[in-house]
Design an enzyme around this catalytic site. Structure first.
Site, short mmCIF file in Angstrom:
data_model
loop_
_atom_site.label_atom_id
_atom_site.label_comp_id
_atom_site.label_asym_id
_atom_site.label_seq_id
_atom_site.Cartn_x
_atom_site.Cartn_y
_atom_site.Cartn_z
CB SER A 9 -23.45 -55.36 -52.62
OG SER A 9 -24.08 -55.25 -51.36
CG HIS A 34 -19.38 -56.24 -50.80
ND1 HIS A 34 -18.10 -55.92 -50.41
CD2 HIS A 34 -20.20 -55.32 -50.20
CE1 HIS A 34 -18.13 -54.85 -49.62
NE2 HIS A 34 -19.40 -54.48 -49.47
CG ASP A 36 -22.68 -54.36 -47.73
OD1 ASP A 36 -21.54 -53.88 -47.54
OD2 ASP A 36 -23.23 -54.39 -48.85
CG MET A 38 -25.08 -52.70 -42.53
SD MET A 38 -26.17 -51.60 -43.44
CE MET A 38 -25.51 -51.79 -45.11
CG HIS A 67 -18.25 -53.25 -45.90
ND1 HIS A 67 -18.94 -52.39 -46.73
CD2 HIS A 67 -17.65 -52.47 -44.96
CE1 HIS A 67 -18.78 -51.14 -46.30
NE2 HIS A 67 -18.01 -51.17 -45.23
CG MET A 69 -20.57 -50.84 -42.80
SD MET A 69 -21.73 -50.70 -44.16
CE MET A 69 -21.73 -52.41 -44.72
CG MET A 138 -17.12 -46.88 -47.35
SD MET A 138 -17.99 -48.33 -48.00
CE MET A 138 -19.67 -47.72 -48.18
N GLY A 143 -24.47 -47.76 -45.15
CA GLY A 143 -25.78 -48.02 -44.53
C GLY A 143 -26.84 -48.56 -45.47
CG PHE A 144 -29.59 -47.21 -46.27
CD1 PHE A 144 -30.63 -48.02 -45.82
CD2 PHE A 144 -29.09 -46.24 -45.41
CE1 PHE A 144 -31.16 -47.86 -44.54
CE2 PHE A 144 -29.61 -46.07 -44.13
CZ PHE A 144 -30.65 -46.88 -43.69
N GLY A 146 -28.14 -48.50 -53.27
CA GLY A 146 -28.90 -47.64 -54.16
C GLY A 146 -28.70 -46.14 -54.00
CG ASP A 176 -19.30 -50.85 -50.85
OD1 ASP A 176 -20.30 -50.91 -51.59
OD2 ASP A 176 -19.27 -51.32 -49.69
N GLY A 177 -20.25 -48.44 -53.44
CA GLY A 177 -21.33 -47.47 -53.31
C GLY A 177 -21.59 -46.69 -54.58
N GLY A 178 -22.77 -46.88 -55.15
CA GLY A 178 -23.17 -46.12 -56.33
C GLY A 178 -22.41 -46.48 -57.59
CB ALA A 200 -24.92 -51.69 -60.96
C1 DX5 Z 1 -23.48 -49.61 -48.31
C2 DX5 Z 1 -22.89 -50.94 -48.70
C3 DX5 Z 1 -22.77 -51.22 -50.16
C4 DX5 Z 1 -24.05 -51.22 -50.93
C5 DX5 Z 1 -23.74 -50.92 -52.35
O1 DX5 Z 1 -23.32 -49.45 -46.94
O2 DX5 Z 1 -21.59 -51.04 -48.16
O3 DX5 Z 1 -22.08 -52.43 -50.37
O4 DX5 Z 1 -24.74 -52.41 -50.81
O5 DX5 Z 1 -24.94 -50.82 -53.03
P1 DX5 Z 1 -25.07 -50.05 -54.41
O6 DX5 Z 1 -24.15 -50.70 -55.39
O7 DX5 Z 1 -26.52 -50.24 -54.76
O8 DX5 Z 1 -24.71 -48.63 -54.16
ZN ZN Z 2 -20.21 -52.76 -48.58
#
Ligand code: DX5
Ligand code: ZN
Length: 221
Positions: A9, A34, A36, A38, A67, A69, A138, A143-144, A146, A176-178, A200
């Site tokens: 991402s 990827h 993002d 927003m 993606h 958002m 998700m 939104g963010f 990490g 997607d996410g964490g 990561a």
């Molecule tokens: C969150 C994004 C993710 C994010 C993933 O809204 O859609 O793509 O960047 O970031 P990590 O892998 O750090 O959770």
């Molecule tokens: Zn994403």
């Protein structure tokens, strides 16, 4: 080694060097990039839009997995595809014209994706599975980068795989996410085909060697 695809991402990359970062992760073994998008409305954060994707596209040698958002994404489908999106993924919560939008994405030659917030039931996207090439699960609140992986969302991966096995559609299951070396195995075991990873992958030194080490660690799971 598993055949899972890794989509770093760019949200976690150095925004002052996006094209260079893209090249580095591609050389390091990334399968997709990827992106993002927003709008500060659908999610409480702002990132980038069509002009930046358009300027990055000539530097991309692997698919751009975009993606969205944003509220009412149907307003910008053509623009994002013109800009270079290979996959264009929409949130079910953001539009009242999902079916038409997915059909439009495919008719313009891109791959269509659908996604949902952690609190949204899979039942809302079930009617659209035959219209998509990708379903994005998700595992954090969008939104963010990490954030902490929401383990209870893994059930959605299993269900999507089951529905696909039963013939509901022919889609990639992306998470997607964490996603980290600690959470990736759960996703893969449940049926994930593509892992988005921001922190990561981009954690640490901005070198191909470091990104390669991070991507390999996810692929070797
Ligand atoms: C969150 C994004 C993710 C994010 C993933 O809204 O859609 O793509 O960047 O970031 P990590 O892998 O750090 O959770
Ligand atoms: Zn994403």
């Amino acid at each position: 080694m598993s055949k899972v695809l890794i989509a770093p991402s760019l949200l976690s990359a150095d925004f002052s060097e996006l094209a260079i970062e893209m090249k580095k992760v591609t050389e390091a073994g990334a399968d997709w990039l990827h992106v993002d998008v927003m709008d500060g409305n659908f999610v409480p954060n702002l990132t980038l839009g069509m002009p930046i994707i358009k300027s990055l596209k000539p530097h991309a040698t692997i698919p751009l997995d975009v993606h969205l958002m944003i509220e009412k994404p149907e307003r910008y489908i053509e623009s994002f595809i013109d800009a270079g999106a290979s996959y264009l993924t929409l949130h079910v919560e953001a539009t009242t014209v999902l079916k038409e939008s997915l059909i439009k994405i495919r008719s313009l030659g891109a791959k269509a994706g659908v996604t949902l917030r952690p609190g949204t039931s899979l039942d809302l996207i079930k009617p659209f599975l035959s219209l998509v090439d990708l379903v994005l699960v998700m595992t954090v609140e969008p939104g963010f980068g990490g954030q902490r992986f929401m383990i209870e969302q893994v059930e959605k991966i299993r269900q999507l795989k089951k529905w696909r096995d039963e013939g509901a559609g022919n889609y990639f299951i992306e998470v997607d996410g964490g996603v980290t070396v600690l959470t990736a195995k759960t996703c893969i075991d449940a049926g994930a085909d593509v892992l988005v990873a921001g922190s990561a992958v981009f954690n640490g030194e901005k070198s191909v060697a470091n990104y390669q080490k991070n991507i390999q660690a996810l692929k070797e799971i």
